[in-house]
Design a protein around this motif. Sequence first.
Motif, PDB file in Angstrom:
ATOM      1  N   PRO A  32       0.779  -1.235   0.000  1.00  0.00           N
ATOM      2  CA  PRO A  32       0.000   0.000   0.000  1.00  0.00           C
ATOM      3  C   PRO A  32       0.812   1.287   0.000  1.00  0.00           C
ATOM      4  O   PRO A  32       0.231   2.365  -0.060  1.00  0.00           O
ATOM      5  N   ASN A 126      -0.782   2.502   6.882  1.00  0.00           N
ATOM      6  CA  ASN A 126      -1.910   2.626   7.801  1.00  0.00           C
ATOM      7  C   ASN A 126      -1.842   3.936   8.574  1.00  0.00           C
ATOM      8  O   ASN A 126      -2.864   4.586   8.808  1.00  0.00           O
ATOM      9  N   LEU A 151      -1.939  -3.595   4.419  1.00  0.00           N
ATOM     10  CA  LEU A 151      -3.000  -2.656   4.746  1.00  0.00           C
ATOM     11  C   LEU A 151      -3.933  -3.263   5.789  1.00  0.00           C
ATOM     12  O   LEU A 151      -4.282  -4.438   5.707  1.00  0.00           O
TER      13      LEU A 151
END
Length: 432
Positions: A32, A126, A151
């Motif tokens: 991510p 995150n 993630l």
Amino acid sequence: MKKSKILYESLLREIKQTPKLDIHTHVKPAAPQARSLYEMMGYHFVTADLDCAGMPEEAVTKNNLTDYERVAKMIPYFKYCRNTGTYLCLEAILKDLYRIEDPLGANWKKSFAAVERSAKDANWANKVLKEHCKLEHVVVDYAERDTKPVLDMSFASYTLERGALSFRANTVEQIWDFVKNKYVGSAAELRQTVRDYVTKSMPACVKSVTTGVEADFFFPEVHDSEIDSFTLKTRSNEISMEIWWGSNQSANLSNRLKMLSFIFHEAMKVYAERGLKVILAIGARAIHFNNKSFTCHTADTAQRLGEIAFRYKGAQFFIINCSRALAHELTILSKMLPNLCLAGYWWHGMYPEYVGQALAEKLDIIPYNKILGFFSDAYMAEWVYGKLTLVQKETARILADKVERGYYSEDLAGDIIRKIFYENPKRLYLGK
């Protein structure tokens, strides 16, 4: 400090602290965040800026260069891009998240090292999304799901983008692959095949289907008898099934489009029955070199879109538009159709003046409990933040202007902020 500046900064602080939803991203659960500064700078709108400024193609196409060498070749051209909206987003990422001044100039090597460090931090994405962006929910592509996501999937849900039946030109091929050459002998069998496809492709965790719309899309209603006539011919061996289902370039285009339309309408019926959200990206067309695109639509694009939304009232449509020329037509369309919403700003609309103009027009025309203030279309967490910074500033500017001119009270501006960034997407997309 002038009163208008104080008001702007007050509204901007409120926006930054407001929880948000991002209903359209390409963030990969397994990866991510940016793996290097080059990957972050390789976003196609950044390279479009650099190409336009005169950067030689070898900076991003020569295979034997390291990421560091690529970035070194790109840096000299950023000085000509400091005026663009895309540059401002990238600069915000590096200045705000990494605390580096002049991050694309004198201190670019510090930027490179800082991104290398964050790439090794398993919780970085995150943190960026939850703490810096204040995202309460993020939507990712079901095709990118992973058994060991980085993630945090507790605040994420899925959309189906790749392989989604609806507006895509390869819809017929998707069905053909799904049945694996099994003979489909009638409209009734094709209808059931579409339902089976949707059931298998879209489990309960998938909340929406996302797809692009070509400027000249047209899906007229097709009667069962027209489909039956195709399959009767194949049954009597007058033509090959490959003509209708496969990639044969000599296929009868008119009949092929009828098949596509039939599949589209059957898929839409299932989406509406299941309450799936339909996210449509409109107003752009890709050029197949260096991943470039341009704005594109026809005179009746909005009318055709409206006819579809009106027919399938059980489905909630979210329109992602990047053509300024279409903006007013779509805004009026959204006013007239309760199940059609305009969602944020996409591709060629992610620039300060466009964001401000589009938001001001929506606020003038549409009740604000129907406006969605943001989606990122970002491929990594850092770019969610970069785009959000631009949208937040323009939202604060437009609302401050409305208050200054006596149209809104400060209380109304505050309620609009809470609605468009949080309450509206939560209610309209998540149904909460």
